[in-house]
Scaffold this motif. Sequence first.
Motif, PDB file in Angstrom:
ATOM      1  N   TYR A 135       0.839  -1.194   0.000  1.00 36.64           N
ATOM      2  CA  TYR A 135       0.000   0.000   0.000  1.00 36.64           C
ATOM      3  C   TYR A 135       0.870   1.239   0.000  1.00 36.64           C
ATOM      4  CZ  TYR A 135       1.318   0.219   4.912  1.00 36.64           C
ATOM      5  OH  TYR A 135       2.046   0.286   6.068  1.00 36.64           O
ATOM      6  N   GLY A 137      -0.996   4.637   0.548  1.00 40.02           N
ATOM      7  CA  GLY A 137      -1.634   5.646   1.389  1.00 40.02           C
ATOM      8  C   GLY A 137      -3.112   5.406   1.564  1.00 40.02           C
ATOM      9  N   GLY A 138      -3.857   6.497   1.556  1.00 35.81           N
ATOM     10  CA  GLY A 138      -5.267   6.474   1.929  1.00 35.81           C
ATOM     11  C   GLY A 138      -6.126   5.499   1.135  1.00 35.81           C
ATOM     12  N   TRP A 426      -8.612   0.795  14.279  1.00 41.40           N
ATOM     13  CA  TRP A 426      -7.979   2.086  14.557  1.00 41.40           C
ATOM     14  C   TRP A 426      -8.112   2.564  15.992  1.00 41.40           C
ATOM     15  CZ3 TRP A 426      -4.214   3.561  11.732  1.00 41.40           C
ATOM     16  CH2 TRP A 426      -4.159   3.117  10.411  1.00 41.40           C
ATOM     17  N   LYS A 521      -1.726  18.839  -0.244  1.00 46.25           N
ATOM     18  CA  LYS A 521      -1.898  18.700   1.209  1.00 46.25           C
ATOM     19  C   LYS A 521      -1.279  19.886   1.965  1.00 46.25           C
ATOM     20  CE  LYS A 521      -3.413  14.120   1.372  1.00 46.25           C
ATOM     21  NZ  LYS A 521      -4.591  13.572   2.054  1.00 46.25           N
ATOM     22  N   TYR A 585       6.586   6.742   7.096  1.00 42.50           N
ATOM     23  CA  TYR A 585       5.192   6.669   7.539  1.00 42.50           C
ATOM     24  C   TYR A 585       4.574   5.338   7.087  1.00 42.50           C
ATOM     25  CZ  TYR A 585       0.411   8.494   8.277  1.00 42.50           C
ATOM     26  OH  TYR A 585      -0.871   8.716   8.714  1.00 42.50           O
ATOM     27  N   SER A 586       3.918   4.642   8.003  1.00 41.40           N
ATOM     28  CA  SER A 586       3.311   3.341   7.701  1.00 41.40           C
ATOM     29  C   SER A 586       2.043   3.196   8.527  1.00 41.40           C
ATOM     30  CB  SER A 586       4.275   2.217   8.089  1.00 41.40           C
ATOM     31  OG  SER A 586       4.354   2.153   9.511  1.00 41.40           O
ATOM     32  N   LEU A 587       1.373   2.072   8.353  1.00 41.78           N
ATOM     33  CA  LEU A 587       0.187   1.812   9.172  1.00 41.78           C
ATOM     34  C   LEU A 587       0.541   1.835  10.659  1.00 41.78           C
ATOM     35  CD1 LEU A 587      -1.721  -1.124   7.428  1.00 41.78           C
ATOM     36  CD2 LEU A 587      -2.459   1.242   7.629  1.00 41.78           C
ATOM     37  N   ALA A 590       1.110   5.395  11.768  1.00 45.19           N
ATOM     38  CA  ALA A 590      -0.190   6.072  11.780  1.00 45.19           C
ATOM     39  C   ALA A 590      -0.959   5.695  13.043  1.00 45.19           C
ATOM     40  CB  ALA A 590      -0.991   5.687  10.531  1.00 45.19           C
ATOM     41  N   GLY A 612     -10.156  12.031   2.841  1.00 45.48           N
ATOM     42  CA  GLY A 612      -9.236  12.062   3.989  1.00 45.48           C
ATOM     43  C   GLY A 612      -9.796  11.114   5.031  1.00 45.48           C
ATOM     44  N   THR A 613      -8.936  10.326   5.643  1.00 43.46           N
ATOM     45  CA  THR A 613      -9.447   9.418   6.673  1.00 43.46           C
ATOM     46  C   THR A 613      -8.648   9.474   7.970  1.00 43.46           C
ATOM     47  OG1 THR A 613      -8.124   7.638   5.702  1.00 43.46           O
ATOM     48  CG2 THR A 613     -10.459   7.703   5.115  1.00 43.46           C
ATOM     49  N   SER A 614      -7.428  10.036   7.928  1.00 50.75           N
ATOM     50  CA  SER A 614      -6.627   9.977   9.151  1.00 50.75           C
ATOM     51  C   SER A 614      -7.283  10.773  10.280  1.00 50.75           C
ATOM     52  CB  SER A 614      -5.197  10.442   8.889  1.00 50.75           C
ATOM     53  OG  SER A 614      -5.181  11.749   8.376  1.00 50.75           O
ATOM     54  N   GLY A 615      -7.980  11.869   9.925  1.00 52.48           N
ATOM     55  CA  GLY A 615      -8.665  12.647  10.954  1.00 52.48           C
ATOM     56  C   GLY A 615      -9.777  11.852  11.636  1.00 52.48           C
ATOM     57  N   LYS A 617      -9.617   8.605  12.181  1.00 56.02           N
ATOM     58  CA  LYS A 617      -8.924   7.707  13.107  1.00 56.02           C
ATOM     59  C   LYS A 617      -8.578   8.465  14.384  1.00 56.02           C
ATOM     60  CE  LYS A 617      -6.486   5.934   9.021  1.00 56.02           C
ATOM     61  NZ  LYS A 617      -5.192   6.067   8.314  1.00 56.02           N
TER      62      LYS A 617
HETATM   63  C1  LIG Z   1      -5.013   6.785   7.207  1.00 54.20           C
HETATM   64  C2  LIG Z   1      -3.747   6.733   6.459  1.00 54.20           C
HETATM   65  C3  LIG Z   1      -3.571   7.503   5.308  1.00 54.20           C
HETATM   66  C4  LIG Z   1      -4.651   8.428   4.778  1.00 54.20           C
HETATM   67  O1  LIG Z   1      -4.606   9.664   5.433  1.00 54.20           O
HETATM   68  P1  LIG Z   1      -5.342  10.958   4.857  1.00 54.20           P
HETATM   69  O2  LIG Z   1      -5.979  11.593   6.016  1.00 54.20           O
HETATM   70  O3  LIG Z   1      -6.367  10.487   3.880  1.00 54.20           O
HETATM   71  O4  LIG Z   1      -4.309  11.805   4.245  1.00 54.20           O
HETATM   72  C5  LIG Z   1      -2.364   7.427   4.627  1.00 54.20           C
HETATM   73  N1  LIG Z   1      -1.377   6.626   5.067  1.00 54.20           N
HETATM   74  C6  LIG Z   1      -1.504   5.873   6.171  1.00 54.20           C
HETATM   75  C7  LIG Z   1      -0.376   5.007   6.601  1.00 54.20           C
HETATM   76  C8  LIG Z   1      -2.695   5.897   6.899  1.00 54.20           C
HETATM   77  O5  LIG Z   1      -2.825   5.115   7.977  1.00 54.20           O
END
Ligand SMILES: *Cc1c(COP(=O)(O)O)cnc(C)c1O
Length: 724
Positions: A135, A137-138, A426, A521, A585-587, A590, A612-615, A617
């Motif tokens: 993988y 990213g998002g 998460w 970004k 940066y990895s899972l 994160a 966007g999904t990190s927010g 989490k």
């Molecule tokens: C959640 C996640 C992302 C996606 O983050 P965004 O908020 O969509 O930028 C990218 N990389 C990793 C490792 C993640 O866990």
Amino acid sequence: MTETITAPATDGTRDIDAAARDLAARMPASLGVLATIAYNYRWSWHPGGPELFAAVDAERWEWTNQNPVRLLHETSSAALDRAAGDPGLIERAQGVLAAIEADAARPPFPGRASSTRPVAFLCAEFAVHVSLPIYAGGLGVLAGDILKQSSDLALPMVGVGLLYRQGYFLQRMDQSGYQHEYWFPLDPERVPAALVHNTDGEPLTVRVPLRGRDVVVQVWRVDVGRVRLYLLDAQRPENSRIDRWITGRLYVSDRATRLAQYALLGIGSMRALDAMGMDPSVVHLNEGHAALAPLELARRDIVAGAERNAAFIAARERTVFTTHTPVGAGNEGYDPAEIAEVLSAFPEQVGMDFDSFLQLGRTRPDNPHEPFVMTPLGIKMSREANGVSRRHGEVARQMWQSLFPERPADAVPIGYVTNGVHVPTWLAPRMRELLDRYLGHGWIDRAADPDTWQAVDRIPDDELWSVRNTMRAEFIAYVRDRTIANRLARGEPRWYVEAAERGFSADALTIGFARRLASYKRIYLLTLEPQRMERLLLNTDSPVQLVLAGKAHPQDEESKRAAQGLFAFKGTPQAAERVSFLDNYSLATAMQMVSGCDLWINLPRPPLEASGTSGMKAAVNGSLNLSVLDGWWAEAYDGGNGWALPGDIAFDHAVQDARDAAVLYDLMEHEVLPLFYARDTRGVPVGWLEKVRASMRTCGPRFSAARTMHDYIDRAYALTRSTG
Ligand SMILES: *Cc1c(COP(=O)(O)O)cnc(C)c1O
């Protein structure tokens, strides 16, 4: 169920079982249970699952990237014997296995999807676990979360992707903050995967016509709970060295290879499922990469004698398409020569002359200068198309309006299903434990229900604050450790390394910013006003610390330069103690960041953040968002659950950047810091916690993958219809 099994299964079940048995045979007998658990990633989101493997050999667990197969292969026999002689561990492992088996034995989700007619979810990347690095990213994280959530819902789904023999790149920053890339071979024999064999005991293979010859692919199976993920692999002796490279690297830089990957994914996935006895009831194209899949379905019908139009209509009826990006690079175009070179005879096989085929990939079919893009193909070949947030739905309707010249933009048939995150994955164990106590038994199965999350209001201030403090303190210990290691590896001067050892505080407001370092970004906004940034960082009354991470695409020079700006404060001793860029940066990074930070910042240039999904989490872990009103946050922000920057679309980017940086610093200085440091007599930030509860209560249910999957099932998959 009335399904009858007519032939011995060639879906890899026997292969996974054999791999687990083979691993168990190398262990002391009582550890066989761990070998069985190792071959299904279901353990990774079962409470106590990861801890089982960590208990065998904590150091090696981290060393192997939390890879259970490598752990059990590589750990010393002394450690294995110790684990085998630990009755508590064996008992816990048996408990986890029993829970996983009970989960697998539940009846399937009602409807026309079944194990032989599953929903096929196709994607170029899957982020299932840090030990399987296929993988970027998002997109991959979403795909992984969808597989896990489908397993939780007992939805008959299979994922299909590619097994990249070198995965995605690893990142090393140098002293100037410039990114360097390196690749590491992924050994499929040392991840929880099994090569699928046919009934003769030979590797099951399919052929995909590419570049005028047949490329042979084999198939690996990875179990993600009840869902199987099949990964196509061109590393076969029949293939030339060049053809084997097709599945070498994710998002490889060579265009022809990338196009061959997409063809392999689209065409090869359908052929592989067919060879394994599956005929998908729904084909979900997660982003355009796999958009040739419905054409392959049509080709099959044409070969069987169907008329072309009827075959196309039938293929479209089965196909659902999700577009994920309004950014140009995500909608890459190919010219006719490139298409002809890679796909050669395929257009003919779907009953089309080459020009008509090219028209499928254009918004204006008769414009010979328009390149072939997978997104228009996906939209044309699908019954349903959607963006990934309410706002992205609007953006996508405008963006692809020219495909529907007779319709105004708001009538373009592209809807939206807002992304969500797989909560059991998460949620940090400490927050999970707290919520388990207050949200009621079995709440995780009701995570999409807003009522479930109302109960966060009942968590007392001191308990919530104490959990948040522990999560931050553990994160800071991790940051310190990683920062020292990263700085040593970069060859930094001793004082700078030691600053990390002394620096970072378990109590200071901790800000996280981590994502792909793509230009839109706007990570550079953080340092656009260096004096204000420095004032924040040097302030000793209300200390702030900043943790950053993210990878730039190897070819994205602009983003690599922007990342260097973040290293501008290196020379300031106090900043050296309060700012860290974590390499690679990895899972796993994160997970640490979204659970340990107090504030999660996102600064995309509207309208380019599809979701966007990190927010999300961060929100479920009790962190607050400060973000641009774009993507998911435009839908989530209600005035009381975090902070917002304007989401307007501006044409003068420099003016917009200057304004947004000023708003960012104003919010930090006048709202975020005062609220975080306003403490009652017990030292508890009561107002901050009120916002944390509002954020969890509002974001938890709406941005869970459970809600996302219910939307897909209801709006797109139409599983309750009897035909298909
Ligand atoms: C959640 C996640 C992302 C996606 O983050 P965004 O908020 O969509 O930028 C990218 N990389 C990793 C490792 C993640 O866990």
